[in-house]
Design a protein around this motif. Structure first.
Motif, PDB file in Angstrom:
ATOM      1  N   LEU A 128      39.157  25.984  41.616  1.00  0.00           N
ATOM      2  CA  LEU A 128      38.386  26.550  42.719  1.00  0.00           C
ATOM      3  C   LEU A 128      39.309  27.184  43.748  1.00  0.00           C
ATOM      4  O   LEU A 128      39.070  28.307  44.218  1.00  0.00           O
ATOM      5  CB  LEU A 128      37.528  25.469  43.379  1.00  0.00           C
ATOM      6  N   TRP A 129      40.366  26.462  44.113  1.00  0.00           N
ATOM      7  CA  TRP A 129      41.349  27.028  45.033  1.00  0.00           C
ATOM      8  C   TRP A 129      41.966  28.288  44.435  1.00  0.00           C
ATOM      9  O   TRP A 129      42.180  29.290  45.132  1.00  0.00           O
ATOM     10  CB  TRP A 129      42.460  26.027  45.327  1.00  0.00           C
ATOM     11  N   GLY A 130      42.278  28.219  43.128  1.00  0.00           N
ATOM     12  CA  GLY A 130      42.900  29.361  42.473  1.00  0.00           C
ATOM     13  C   GLY A 130      42.020  30.589  42.509  1.00  0.00           C
ATOM     14  O   GLY A 130      42.496  31.707  42.732  1.00  0.00           O
ATOM     15  N   MET A 131      40.713  30.383  42.291  1.00  0.00           N
ATOM     16  CA  MET A 131      39.766  31.500  42.332  1.00  0.00           C
ATOM     17  C   MET A 131      39.740  32.125  43.733  1.00  0.00           C
ATOM     18  O   MET A 131      39.801  33.347  43.896  1.00  0.00           O
ATOM     19  CB  MET A 131      38.377  30.985  41.949  1.00  0.00           C
ATOM     20  N   ALA A 132      39.658  31.268  44.745  1.00  0.00           N
ATOM     21  CA  ALA A 132      39.598  31.774  46.122  1.00  0.00           C
ATOM     22  C   ALA A 132      40.869  32.528  46.495  1.00  0.00           C
ATOM     23  O   ALA A 132      40.821  33.600  47.109  1.00  0.00           O
ATOM     24  CB  ALA A 132      39.364  30.611  47.084  1.00  0.00           C
ATOM     25  N   LEU A 133      42.024  31.994  46.096  1.00  0.00           N
ATOM     26  CA  LEU A 133      43.289  32.638  46.442  1.00  0.00           C
ATOM     27  C   LEU A 133      43.499  33.927  45.669  1.00  0.00           C
ATOM     28  O   LEU A 133      44.049  34.898  46.206  1.00  0.00           O
ATOM     29  CB  LEU A 133      44.451  31.673  46.168  1.00  0.00           C
ATOM     30  N   SER A 134      43.086  33.946  44.388  1.00  0.00           N
ATOM     31  CA  SER A 134      43.305  35.143  43.577  1.00  0.00           C
ATOM     32  C   SER A 134      42.526  36.333  44.106  1.00  0.00           C
ATOM     33  O   SER A 134      42.921  37.486  43.918  1.00  0.00           O
ATOM     34  CB  SER A 134      42.922  34.866  42.118  1.00  0.00           C
ATOM     35  N   MET A 135      41.394  36.068  44.777  1.00  0.00           N
ATOM     36  CA  MET A 135      40.610  37.154  45.356  1.00  0.00           C
ATOM     37  C   MET A 135      41.404  37.885  46.432  1.00  0.00           C
ATOM     38  O   MET A 135      41.200  39.074  46.686  1.00  0.00           O
ATOM     39  CB  MET A 135      39.309  36.595  45.950  1.00  0.00           C
ATOM     40  N   VAL A 136      42.341  37.168  47.046  1.00  0.00           N
ATOM     41  CA  VAL A 136      43.128  37.754  48.133  1.00  0.00           C
ATOM     42  C   VAL A 136      44.495  38.221  47.655  1.00  0.00           C
ATOM     43  O   VAL A 136      44.962  39.305  48.017  1.00  0.00           O
ATOM     44  CB  VAL A 136      43.316  36.712  49.267  1.00  0.00           C
ATOM     45  N   ALA A 137      45.124  37.397  46.794  1.00  0.00           N
ATOM     46  CA  ALA A 137      46.523  37.637  46.453  1.00  0.00           C
ATOM     47  C   ALA A 137      46.740  38.466  45.202  1.00  0.00           C
ATOM     48  O   ALA A 137      47.799  39.065  45.041  1.00  0.00           O
ATOM     49  CB  ALA A 137      47.242  36.289  46.304  1.00  0.00           C
ATOM     50  N   LEU A 138      45.769  38.486  44.285  1.00  0.00           N
ATOM     51  CA  LEU A 138      45.953  39.201  43.025  1.00  0.00           C
ATOM     52  C   LEU A 138      44.949  40.344  42.927  1.00  0.00           C
ATOM     53  O   LEU A 138      43.779  40.133  42.631  1.00  0.00           O
ATOM     54  CB  LEU A 138      45.786  38.240  41.835  1.00  0.00           C
ATOM     55  N   SER A 139      45.424  41.549  43.167  1.00  0.00           N
ATOM     56  CA  SER A 139      44.528  42.696  43.168  1.00  0.00           C
ATOM     57  C   SER A 139      43.940  42.975  41.797  1.00  0.00           C
ATOM     58  O   SER A 139      42.854  43.542  41.677  1.00  0.00           O
ATOM     59  CB  SER A 139      45.285  43.942  43.655  1.00  0.00           C
ATOM     60  N   GLU A 140      44.656  42.546  40.708  1.00  0.00           N
ATOM     61  CA  GLU A 140      44.155  42.818  39.374  1.00  0.00           C
ATOM     62  C   GLU A 140      43.124  41.779  38.920  1.00  0.00           C
ATOM     63  O   GLU A 140      42.522  41.923  37.860  1.00  0.00           O
ATOM     64  CB  GLU A 140      45.322  42.847  38.370  1.00  0.00           C
TER      65      GLU A 140
END
Length: 315
Positions: A128-140
């Motif tokens: 869940l944390w990974g999903m939230a962070l990837s929305m911000v940190a990983l443009s792809e």
């Protein structure tokens, strides 16, 4: 998952050339998958037992020492060398802190005041944390509607586990916050590794061995500053620390690496959803920890949300 190996492989599907043919005499991957689930599920029980006789930093240091020893032995057998280059070692130092030293220590401290069952369920919030962070940190890594819904469902599950409707009554806020922060540390580390070490030429085993070695050094520096040498050595907690390191850190990494190589990261990642189930069963059956109805119900909701967040848009 707590290593460079896991984070790099989890970034995308394995290519056909990266999946080795099944070798004769090799244990079936399903059995190794089950073994990995059990090892990581029981790790939270071992942490609890270890902290009964030793300070949390000492538990973490012991865990890393024995885990690094297993990786060093594996590297010696395969004649692998540690990576070279100051840049790689610099990035590995950060990865070691975010993926090993920090979360291992936080979980050890959290279990001084919360049950191992709750710590295991908090660990399941990492996707869940990974999903939230990837929305911000990983443009792809663009979120889909299903994944956003999964994030919301997972958040509801966390509130259910914590008993939000009761005002979090009877919950140790500090210990729970530490366990959740430990779970947050993993995806931060994965994203960092994905951005900095994805193109490294060294093998996964070499990078992971170096990472655990650096985490061990970090804890070796910190532990004497906050703890004193034990005047006596409790046998059962000591054995728990040995098992936590050799099995829960060293052997588990090797099992996970083999699974990712053989069946791909998507299937290997499914172990995440078995860990809280096993951790809860172990805590109740072995340690006699109490279990309110909201804990398993909330855990199921968390896992359902986490599963949705891992769904990708079909090609």
């Amino acid at each position: 998952m707590t290593t460079v190996t896991a984070s790099r492989n989890a970034a995308g599907p394995a290519s056909a050339s990266s999946v080795p043919p099944r070798s004769r005499g090799r244990l079936d991957w399903r059995l190794r998958f089950a073994a990995l689930s059990l090892i990581w599920g029981f790790s939270f029980l071992l942490i609890k037992v270890g902290t009964d006789g030793y300070a949390p930093f000492q538990v973490t240091l012991g865990r890393l020492v024995f885990g690094t020893a297993v990786l060093a032995a594996a590297m010696a057998v395969k004649r692998e060398r540690l990576p070279r280059g100051a840049r790689t070692w610099g990035h590995l130092t950060v990865a070691a802190f975010l993926l090993n030293a920090l979360p291992f220590s936080l979980f050890a401290y959290s279990e001084l005041t919360i049950p191992s069952t709750l710590a295991g369920i908090c660990n399941a919030t990492s996707p869940l944390w990974g999903m939230a962070l990837s929305m911000v940190a990983l443009s792809e890594d663009r979120p889909t509607r299903v994944r956003v819904v999964g994030l919301g469902i997972g958040f509801i599950g966390v509130l259910t586990v914590l008993g939000a409707w009761q005002g979090f009554h009877g919950l140790d806020a500090t210990g729970t916050a530490m366990a959740l922060l430990a779970s947050l540390s993993y995806p931060i580390g994965w994203i960092y590794v994905r951005r900095t070490l994805a193109g490294a030429g060294e093998s996964h085993l070499s990078l992971t061995g170096a990472q655990l070695l650096l985490a061990t050094v970090q804890l070796a520096v910190v532990t004497p500053l906050f703890t004193s040498v034990p005047t006596s050595f409790s046998l059962v907690p000591l054995l728990a620390i040995v098992a936590l390191g050799a099995l829960g850190t060293g052997l588990a990494v090797l099992l996970q690496y083999g699974l990712v190589a053989e069946v791909g990261p998507t299937t290997a990642q499914m172990v995440t959803y078995f860990i809280p189930v096993i951790a809860t069963a172990a805590g109740v059956a072995v340690l006699g920890e109490s279990l309110a109805w909201s804990t398993p119900v909330g855990a199921v909701i968390v896992l359902a949300g986490a599963a949705l967040t891992q769904m990708r848009r079909s090609a």
